[in-house]
Motif scaffolding. Sequence first.
Motif, mmCIF file in Angstrom:
data_model
loop_
_atom_site.group_PDB
_atom_site.id
_atom_site.type_symbol
_atom_site.label_atom_id
_atom_site.label_comp_id
_atom_site.label_asym_id
_atom_site.label_seq_id
_atom_site.Cartn_x
_atom_site.Cartn_y
_atom_site.Cartn_z
ATOM 1 N N ALA A 18 0.829 -1.205 0.000
ATOM 2 C CA ALA A 18 0.000 0.000 0.000
ATOM 3 C C ALA A 18 0.864 1.256 0.000
ATOM 4 N N LEU A 19 1.949 1.238 0.757
ATOM 5 C CA LEU A 19 2.868 2.377 0.771
ATOM 6 C C LEU A 19 3.495 2.589 -0.601
ATOM 7 N N TRP A 20 3.913 1.507 -1.226
ATOM 8 C CA TRP A 20 4.520 1.599 -2.562
ATOM 9 C C TRP A 20 3.515 2.127 -3.583
ATOM 10 N N LEU A 21 2.274 1.624 -3.547
ATOM 11 C CA LEU A 21 1.245 2.087 -4.485
ATOM 12 C C LEU A 21 0.906 3.559 -4.251
ATOM 13 N N THR A 22 0.883 3.973 -2.989
ATOM 14 C CA THR A 22 0.632 5.384 -2.680
ATOM 15 C C THR A 22 1.737 6.253 -3.245
ATOM 16 N N TYR A 23 2.976 5.827 -3.092
ATOM 17 C CA TYR A 23 4.118 6.568 -3.624
ATOM 18 C C TYR A 23 4.035 6.669 -5.144
ATOM 19 N N ARG A 24 3.697 5.553 -5.809
ATOM 20 C CA ARG A 24 3.566 5.563 -7.274
ATOM 21 C C ARG A 24 2.431 6.486 -7.712
ATOM 22 N N SER A 25 1.328 6.456 -7.003
ATOM 23 C CA SER A 25 0.193 7.311 -7.334
ATOM 24 C C SER A 25 0.562 8.776 -7.166
ATOM 25 N N TYR A 26 1.277 9.108 -6.097
ATOM 26 C CA TYR A 26 1.709 10.482 -5.869
ATOM 27 C C TYR A 26 2.637 10.942 -6.989
ATOM 28 N N ASN A 27 3.585 10.105 -7.373
ATOM 29 C CA ASN A 27 4.503 10.473 -8.456
ATOM 30 C C ASN A 27 3.763 10.672 -9.772
ATOM 31 N N THR A 28 2.793 9.833 -10.069
ATOM 32 C CA THR A 28 2.020 9.967 -11.303
ATOM 33 C C THR A 28 1.228 11.264 -11.296
ATOM 34 N N ALA A 29 0.592 11.579 -10.165
ATOM 35 C CA ALA A 29 -0.188 12.817 -10.077
ATOM 36 C C ALA A 29 0.717 14.041 -10.205
ATOM 37 N N THR A 30 1.893 13.981 -9.611
ATOM 38 C CA THR A 30 2.829 15.105 -9.682
ATOM 39 C C THR A 30 3.319 15.309 -11.109
ATOM 40 N N LYS A 31 3.645 14.218 -11.805
ATOM 41 C CA LYS A 31 4.109 14.321 -13.189
ATOM 42 C C LYS A 31 3.017 14.868 -14.100
ATOM 43 N N GLN A 32 1.783 14.436 -13.885
ATOM 44 C CA GLN A 32 0.676 14.944 -14.700
ATOM 45 C C GLN A 32 0.463 16.426 -14.458
ATOM 46 N N ALA A 33 0.581 16.859 -13.214
ATOM 47 C CA ALA A 33 0.404 18.283 -12.901
ATOM 48 C C ALA A 33 1.505 19.111 -13.545
ATOM 49 N N GLU A 34 2.722 18.604 -13.570
ATOM 50 C CA GLU A 34 3.828 19.321 -14.201
ATOM 51 C C GLU A 34 3.643 19.406 -15.712
ATOM 52 N N GLN A 35 3.101 18.368 -16.321
ATOM 53 C CA GLN A 35 2.887 18.366 -17.765
ATOM 54 C C GLN A 35 1.755 19.296 -18.158
ATOM 55 N N GLU A 36 0.762 19.452 -17.297
ATOM 56 C CA GLU A 36 -0.378 20.305 -17.602
ATOM 57 C C GLU A 36 -0.104 21.773 -17.323
ATOM 58 N N LYS A 37 0.905 22.078 -16.518
ATOM 59 C CA LYS A 37 1.226 23.449 -16.165
ATOM 60 C C LYS A 37 1.773 24.166 -17.406
ATOM 61 N N PRO A 38 1.216 25.341 -17.760
ATOM 62 C CA PRO A 38 1.721 26.038 -18.935
ATOM 63 C C PRO A 38 3.120 26.585 -18.662
ATOM 64 N N ALA A 39 3.915 26.567 -19.715
ATOM 65 C CA ALA A 39 5.282 27.066 -19.579
ATOM 66 C C ALA A 39 5.260 28.589 -19.516
ATOM 67 N N ALA A 40 6.144 29.160 -18.692
ATOM 68 C CA ALA A 40 6.236 30.617 -18.581
ATOM 69 C C ALA A 40 6.864 31.171 -19.852
ATOM 70 N N PRO A 41 6.356 32.305 -20.386
ATOM 71 C CA PRO A 41 6.942 32.857 -21.612
ATOM 72 C C PRO A 41 8.369 33.339 -21.362
ATOM 73 N N GLY A 42 9.244 32.992 -22.293
ATOM 74 C CA GLY A 42 10.634 33.383 -22.181
ATOM 75 C C GLY A 42 10.838 34.779 -22.769
ATOM 76 N N PRO A 43 12.083 35.262 -22.792
ATOM 77 C CA PRO A 43 12.366 36.591 -23.332
ATOM 78 C C PRO A 43 12.143 36.689 -24.859
ATOM 79 N N ASP A 44 12.250 35.544 -25.556
ATOM 80 C CA ASP A 44 12.050 35.554 -27.003
ATOM 81 C C ASP A 44 10.575 35.465 -27.374
ATOM 82 N N ASP A 45 9.751 34.916 -26.459
ATOM 83 C CA ASP A 45 8.320 34.775 -26.738
ATOM 84 C C ASP A 45 7.603 36.082 -26.425
ATOM 85 N N PRO A 46 6.824 36.599 -27.378
ATOM 86 C CA PRO A 46 6.105 37.832 -27.118
ATOM 87 C C PRO A 46 4.982 37.671 -26.092
ATOM 88 N N GLY A 47 4.519 36.416 -25.879
ATOM 89 C CA GLY A 47 3.427 36.204 -24.927
ATOM 90 C C GLY A 47 2.120 36.736 -25.508
#
Length: 113
Positions: free
Chosen positions: A82-111
Motif C-alpha cells: 500500500a505504501l509503494w502504491l501510494t508513492y507511485r500514485s503520488y509520483n504519477t499525479a505530480t508528473k501529470q500536474a507538471e505536464q499540464e502546467k503552462p510554460a512561462a513565456p521566455g524573453p524571445d516569446d512575445p506572450g
Amino acid sequence: MSGVELDAWQIPILVTAAVVLVEVVVNLVLRHRGGRPPSQRVRTVGFGVLVVLTVVVFVAALGPSRADQLSSVAAAVAAVVALWLTYRSYNTATKQAEQEKPAAPGPDDPGES
C-alpha cells in the motif's frame, strides 16, 4: 470442528478440483446459452468464490495459531504494498500536474498581449 483435518499438500489438489468443477459448470452453461460468455459480474462472483474457498481451506489446514502468525505477516506485506502504491500514485499525479502546467513565456516569446 468435525474432526476432518487437511494437510498442506492437499490444498492445491482441492483448489484444482474446485477450478475444474467451476470450468465444467461454466462450459455447460455456455453450451446451454448458445456460447455467449457470462457477464463480467458473474465472472467476478465466480472468482470471489474461488478466492474465499482457497482462503478457508488454507486457514483450516494451517490451524488457528499459524493462521494468526501468517495474517500478521500478510498485514505487514500489505502495508508495504500500500505504501509503494501510494508513492507511485503520488509520483504519477505530480508528473501529470507538471505536464499540464503552462510554460512561462521566455524573453524571445512575445506572450499574449
